[in-house]
Design an enzyme around this catalytic site. Sequence first.
Site, PDB file in Angstrom:
ATOM      1  N   CYS A 167      49.289  53.328  32.375  1.00 41.23           N
ATOM      2  CA  CYS A 167      47.974  53.414  33.029  1.00 41.23           C
ATOM      3  C   CYS A 167      47.575  54.874  33.237  1.00 41.23           C
ATOM      4  O   CYS A 167      48.190  55.572  34.039  1.00 41.23           O
ATOM      5  CB  CYS A 167      48.074  52.649  34.353  1.00 41.23           C
ATOM      6  SG  CYS A 167      46.785  53.006  35.533  1.00 41.23           S
ATOM      7  N   CYS A 226      46.591  55.909  36.798  1.00 40.65           N
ATOM      8  CA  CYS A 226      47.792  55.936  37.648  1.00 40.65           C
ATOM      9  C   CYS A 226      48.483  57.288  37.525  1.00 40.65           C
ATOM     10  O   CYS A 226      48.902  57.882  38.518  1.00 40.65           O
ATOM     11  CB  CYS A 226      48.775  54.835  37.248  1.00 40.65           C
ATOM     12  SG  CYS A 226      48.123  53.169  37.431  1.00 40.65           S
TER      13      CYS A 226
END
Length: 115
Positions: free
Chosen positions: A39, A42
């Site tokens: 991600c 993230c």
Amino acid sequence: MAEEGQVIGVHSVEAWNDHLQKCNESNKLIVVDFTASWCGPCRFITPFLVELAKKIPTVTFLKVDVDELKSVATDWAVEAMPTFMFLKQGKIVDKVVGANKDSLQQTIAKHMATA
């Protein structure tokens, strides 16, 4: 619990349950970062989270990889990454979805004020 001032990686359901148990027993704010290695947002927010953990040692920061602990992510109805859950005494008191630094900081401040 690990040392204050750092983000604690949770790598097993047992460790997750231990942290939850400690959360239930204390009045500390716990911020859980549900993340994934693939991600992008993230990875973007991680250094910010580490800085917050250093700046605010009275808050416990946990990090859960949703691919590593699928059952935990499912139990907590995590559908997007990153999702930040804010816990107090074992209960979810708030949630921020997305890598939004301002929302994250404001939500932490809000719940620290009620500690």
